[in-house]
Motif scaffolding. Structure first.
Motif, PDB file in Angstrom:
ATOM      1  N   ASP A 167      22.604  15.230  13.970  1.00 28.64           N
ATOM      2  CA  ASP A 167      22.196  13.219  14.012  1.00 28.64           C
ATOM      3  C   ASP A 167      20.820  13.812  13.246  1.00 28.64           C
ATOM      4  N   PHE A 168      21.237  14.679  12.352  1.00 27.13           N
ATOM      5  CA  PHE A 168      20.625  14.917  10.883  1.00 27.13           C
ATOM      6  C   PHE A 168      18.350  15.119  11.484  1.00 27.13           C
ATOM      7  N   GLY A 169      18.333  15.747  12.694  1.00 27.10           N
ATOM      8  CA  GLY A 169      17.116  16.405  12.740  1.00 27.10           C
ATOM      9  C   GLY A 169      16.581  15.598  14.654  1.00 27.10           C
ATOM     10  N   TYR A 170      17.961  14.617  15.041  1.00 21.68           N
ATOM     11  CA  TYR A 170      16.876  13.985  15.856  1.00 21.68           C
ATOM     12  C   TYR A 170      17.957  14.632  17.312  1.00 21.68           C
ATOM     13  N   ASP A 171      18.571  15.791  16.825  1.00 19.36           N
ATOM     14  CA  ASP A 171      19.379  16.393  17.929  1.00 19.36           C
ATOM     15  C   ASP A 171      18.606  18.174  17.175  1.00 19.36           C
ATOM     16  N   VAL A 172      17.072  17.957  18.487  1.00 20.90           N
ATOM     17  CA  VAL A 172      16.435  19.163  18.222  1.00 20.90           C
ATOM     18  C   VAL A 172      16.718  20.323  18.970  1.00 20.90           C
ATOM     19  N   SER A 173      17.001  21.557  18.113  1.00 17.26           N
ATOM     20  CA  SER A 173      16.879  22.487  19.034  1.00 17.26           C
ATOM     21  C   SER A 173      15.987  23.939  19.097  1.00 17.26           C
ATOM     22  N   ASP A 174      14.996  23.366  18.791  1.00 13.32           N
ATOM     23  CA  ASP A 174      13.921  24.492  18.761  1.00 13.32           C
ATOM     24  C   ASP A 174      12.337  23.086  18.186  1.00 13.32           C
ATOM     25  N   TYR A 175      11.973  22.935  19.224  1.00 12.08           N
ATOM     26  CA  TYR A 175      10.237  21.658  19.303  1.00 12.08           C
ATOM     27  C   TYR A 175       9.767  22.320  18.684  1.00 12.08           C
ATOM     28  N   CYS A 176       9.281  23.971  18.318  1.00 12.17           N
ATOM     29  CA  CYS A 176       7.813  24.181  17.985  1.00 12.17           C
ATOM     30  C   CYS A 176       8.152  25.373  16.783  1.00 12.17           C
ATOM     31  N   ASN A 177       8.968  24.506  15.893  1.00 17.68           N
ATOM     32  CA  ASN A 177       9.169  25.563  14.881  1.00 17.68           C
ATOM     33  C   ASN A 177      10.283  24.563  13.431  1.00 17.68           C
ATOM     34  N   VAL A 178      10.091  24.581  12.178  1.00 21.74           N
ATOM     35  CA  VAL A 178      10.824  24.843  11.225  1.00 21.74           C
ATOM     36  C   VAL A 178      11.558  24.724  10.998  1.00 21.74           C
ATOM     37  N   ALA A 186      -1.272   5.114   0.919  1.00 26.33           N
ATOM     38  CA  ALA A 186      -0.939   4.693   2.346  1.00 26.33           C
ATOM     39  C   ALA A 186      -1.839   6.099   2.809  1.00 26.33           C
ATOM     40  N   GLU A 187      -2.918   5.388   3.668  1.00 29.16           N
ATOM     41  CA  GLU A 187      -3.519   6.143   4.617  1.00 29.16           C
ATOM     42  C   GLU A 187      -2.799   7.744   5.463  1.00 29.16           C
ATOM     43  N   ALA A 188      -1.864   6.906   5.898  1.00 29.50           N
ATOM     44  CA  ALA A 188      -1.086   8.477   6.316  1.00 29.50           C
ATOM     45  C   ALA A 188       0.205   8.526   6.065  1.00 29.50           C
ATOM     46  N   ILE A 189       0.975   9.603   6.224  1.00 32.83           N
ATOM     47  CA  ILE A 189       2.354   9.554   6.170  1.00 32.83           C
ATOM     48  C   ILE A 189       3.030  10.034   7.969  1.00 32.83           C
ATOM     49  N   TRP A 190       4.238   9.888   7.758  1.00 35.70           N
ATOM     50  CA  TRP A 190       4.768   9.680   8.895  1.00 35.70           C
ATOM     51  C   TRP A 190       5.955  10.664   8.943  1.00 35.70           C
ATOM     52  N   LEU A 191       6.632  11.790   9.358  1.00 32.99           N
ATOM     53  CA  LEU A 191       7.441  12.562   8.650  1.00 32.99           C
ATOM     54  C   LEU A 191       8.348  12.336   9.878  1.00 32.99           C
ATOM     55  N   SER A 192       9.758  11.638   9.635  1.00 32.87           N
ATOM     56  CA  SER A 192      11.162  12.538  10.409  1.00 32.87           C
ATOM     57  C   SER A 192      11.161  13.562  10.877  1.00 32.87           C
ATOM     58  N   PRO A 193      11.719  14.420  11.498  1.00 33.00           N
ATOM     59  CA  PRO A 193      12.796  16.035  12.115  1.00 33.00           C
ATOM     60  C   PRO A 193      12.138  16.386  10.888  1.00 33.00           C
ATOM     61  N   PHE A 194      12.052  17.613  11.098  1.00 32.74           N
ATOM     62  CA  PHE A 194      11.957  19.021  10.282  1.00 32.74           C
ATOM     63  C   PHE A 194      12.218  19.823  11.298  1.00 32.74           C
ATOM     64  N   TYR A 195      12.130  19.919  12.440  1.00 35.35           N
ATOM     65  CA  TYR A 195      12.823  20.625  13.437  1.00 35.35           C
ATOM     66  C   TYR A 195      13.722  21.226  13.011  1.00 35.35           C
ATOM     67  N   PRO A 196      13.896  22.298  13.342  1.00 41.37           N
ATOM     68  CA  PRO A 196      15.572  23.260  13.665  1.00 41.37           C
ATOM     69  C   PRO A 196      16.479  22.763  14.569  1.00 41.37           C
ATOM     70  N   ASP A 251       7.158  13.083  14.093  1.00 41.98           N
ATOM     71  CA  ASP A 251       8.292  12.176  14.980  1.00 41.98           C
ATOM     72  C   ASP A 251       8.641  13.337  16.355  1.00 41.98           C
ATOM     73  N   GLN A 252       8.287  13.079  17.392  1.00 36.14           N
ATOM     74  CA  GLN A 252       9.210  13.515  18.504  1.00 36.14           C
ATOM     75  C   GLN A 252      10.419  13.247  19.030  1.00 36.14           C
ATOM     76  N   VAL A 253      10.909  13.795  19.379  1.00 29.55           N
ATOM     77  CA  VAL A 253      12.217  13.553  19.959  1.00 29.55           C
ATOM     78  C   VAL A 253      12.088  13.610  21.384  1.00 29.55           C
ATOM     79  N   LEU A 254      11.514  13.187  22.524  1.00 31.69           N
ATOM     80  CA  LEU A 254      12.199  13.833  23.415  1.00 31.69           C
ATOM     81  C   LEU A 254      12.447  13.518  24.721  1.00 31.69           C
ATOM     82  N   ALA A 255      13.100  12.066  24.202  1.00 35.02           N
ATOM     83  CA  ALA A 255      13.864  12.170  25.790  1.00 35.02           C
ATOM     84  C   ALA A 255      15.314  12.931  25.290  1.00 35.02           C
ATOM     85  N   HIS A 256      15.343  13.454  24.736  1.00 30.99           N
ATOM     86  CA  HIS A 256      16.541  14.202  24.955  1.00 30.99           C
ATOM     87  C   HIS A 256      16.627  15.563  23.641  1.00 30.99           C
TER      88      HIS A 256
END
Length: 535
Positions: free
Chosen positions: A63-74, A48-58, A101-106
């Protein structure tokens, strides 16, 4: 980008990692960033030439990371920003790009932006989300339905208004009609770009903009309703006012403008509804670089016509778009189960991987796909996904494709964790563990590595054009031409043997899968087999 240089992502193999389920290093049963770092050599060996990480944000993990409470942290359970920085450095040291991943719609309802917005109709962030008054009788503002079921509106007793949520009640929709919101989201992208990420996968990229007049969605015409639509009420609407609007192109252009502030970065989007709008949002010098629809990952038929139609009807008009191709991700049942059923089919898994790696596009491969993992059939008590909670037992949600990676067949927690894994790992996954397959030259993993290497060695597969040839029954036949070579790919997707008359002048096989016999210009292909030949 230097003149004449091909962008790194075109034709690349991108490996999606669902961090909660990849590798846990601290025994809490949840995967973490250190676990991903620990397994980078495995990713590199896959090719593989790249990895795509599903959300790891607080996140409160409704919805297991697709409900982000802090966009700029882990998220604390996944590590720290220092862990992330080290992961990027280690990945780059192996020549592996990092996409997040970036979840910017909500956001999550616990995000500070929403906590402030809900306080009153006049506070500084009052208009950062989609708020609306109730109708005179107290009912919801319009007929929009949540993608997870039920009305797409939730009542807030403090503001005495409804807020819109396309998914869970706990995922309030951001208002992209507010320029301050857009600026804040673009700064989120810059935060991660400044930390060295190579790009973004944009969650529900079709849903940034909504109709400010809150117009009702029209029904899906009866003659267009298919089985999947009847199974889920929100699909009985045409989502043309809550999402998929022409104006959404503007939001995609804003994202691309930020990416162009940096060198050699990628933004690709998920377009889960109205794929006919795809070309308005991705492709060309101003929109997202690329994206994917659900044509393949919602397919249960494995019919050749599905693959041919995608390129000849969906993509053919989109001259500026170099596509993504994907059969699997964290939201849909695994392909060997959709296309074969049961608890695994290694022959089918090898065929699907070979097809994936020969179609035109940059490849998105989901963790475990290279092992031929089937969907896990979970018991009610094991369900964590809110979609599964809603529809169990008729639909069990998305947990079945999110179970942890089996690294060692006989180790506690299958080598994923020393504790109790957050989702169970069944025996029919353990027998396909990485250590078992790494020791078997005939395994799905060995085949995946071989097929990735073959793709990378043949420029026509990475960057060439694709053209389909007529064939009977379950045969899928296409050519890949360009970069100085011509190939013809012949696959028997069916469970019965088939034959195919090759065009005159066809050369020798360069890759074979299963039992294939050639007599002059005639091929005999066993079930679930294939061959790639020079032309």
């Amino acid at each position: 980008m230097a003149a004449g240089k091909t962008e790194w992502w075109k034709g690349a193999v991108i490996y999606q990692i669902y961090p909660r389920s990849f590798r846990d290093t601290n025994g809490d049963g949840v995967g973490d960033l250190k676990g991903i770092e620990e397994k980078l050599d495995y990713v590199a060996a896959l090719g593989a030439e790249a990895i795509w990480l599903s959300p790891f944000y607080p996140s409160p993990n409704r919805d297991f990371g697709y409900d982000v409470s802090d966009y700029c942290n882990v998220a604390p359970e996944m590590g720290t920003l220092a862990d992330f920085d080290r992961l990027v450095k280690e990945a780059h040291g192996r020549g592996i790009k990092v996409i997040v991943d970036q979840v910017l719609a909500h956001t999550s309802e616990r995000h500070p932006w929403f906590q402030e917005s809900q306080l009153s109709p006049s506070n500084p962030k009052a208009d950062w989300y989609v708020w609306a008054d109730a109708k005179e009788d107290g009912t919801v503002p319009n007929n929009w339905l949540s993608a997870f079921g039920g009305q797409a509106w939730a009542w807030n007793p403090v503001r005495r208004q409804y807020y819109h949520h396309k998914f869970l009640k706990s995922q309030p929709k951001l208002n992209f009609h507010n320029e301050e919101v857009v600026d804040a989201c673009m700064n989120v992208l810059r935060f991660w770009l400044d930390r060295g990420v190579d790009g973004f996968r944009l969650d529900v990229a079709n849903a940034y903009l909504h109709d400010a007049k809150l117009t009702d969605n029209p029904p899906l015409p009866m003659e267009k309703r298919e089985f999947m639509d009847w199974a889920h009420a929100p699909r009985l609407q045409q989502h043309i006012h809550d999402s998929n609007m022409p104006e959404n192109e503007w939001a995609m252009k804003r994202v691309r403008k930020v990416l162009d502030e940096y060198d050699d970065r990628l933004a690709f989007g998920e377009f889960s509804e109205r794929p006919e709008m795809f070309g308005l949002y991705a492709g060309g010098p101003e929109r997202l670089h690329t994206g994917y629809t659900f044509d393949f990952i919602e397919d249960w038929s494995f019919e050749p016509s599905v693959f041919r139609a995608y390129y000849e009807k969906r993509l053919a008009p989109l001259k500026d778009l170099f596509p993504c191709v994907t059969f699997s991700n964290h939201d849909v049942p695994r392909p060997v189960t959709r296309w074969g059923g049961g608890q695994g089919d290694d022959t089918l898994a090898k065929l699907a991987l070979t097809l994936l790696l020969t179609l035109k596009g940059n490849v998105l491969m989901y963790q475990g796909e290279e092992l031929g993992l089937p969907e896990v059939d979970l018991d009610w008590d094991d369900i964590r996904d809110p979609v599964g909670d809603l529809y169990y037992p008729w639909m069990k949600g998305r947990d079945g494709c999110r179970t942890p990676m089996p690294w060692e067949a006989k180790a506690p927690g299958a080598g994923f964790t020393s504790g109790k894994p957050w989702l169970p790992i069944p025996d029919y996954h353990k027998v396909r563990a990485v250590d078992v397959q790494a020791a078997d030259e005939s395994s799905v993993l060995a085949h995946a590595r071989e097929a990735v290497a073959f793709r990378k060695a043949h420029p026509a597969l990475r960057l060439g054009e694709i053209s389909f040839l007529d064939a009977d029954g379950k045969l899928l036949v296409f050519t890949r031409e360009g970069e100085g070579e011509n190939l013809i790919c012949v696959f028997n997707l069916g469970a019965e043997a088939a034959s195919y008359a090759l065009p005159k002048g066809t050369g020798e096989p360069v890759f074979e899968l299963g039992k294939v016999k050639r007599e002059e210009n005639s091929l005999s292909l066993a079930a679930r087999s294939g061959v790639i030949l020079q032309t």
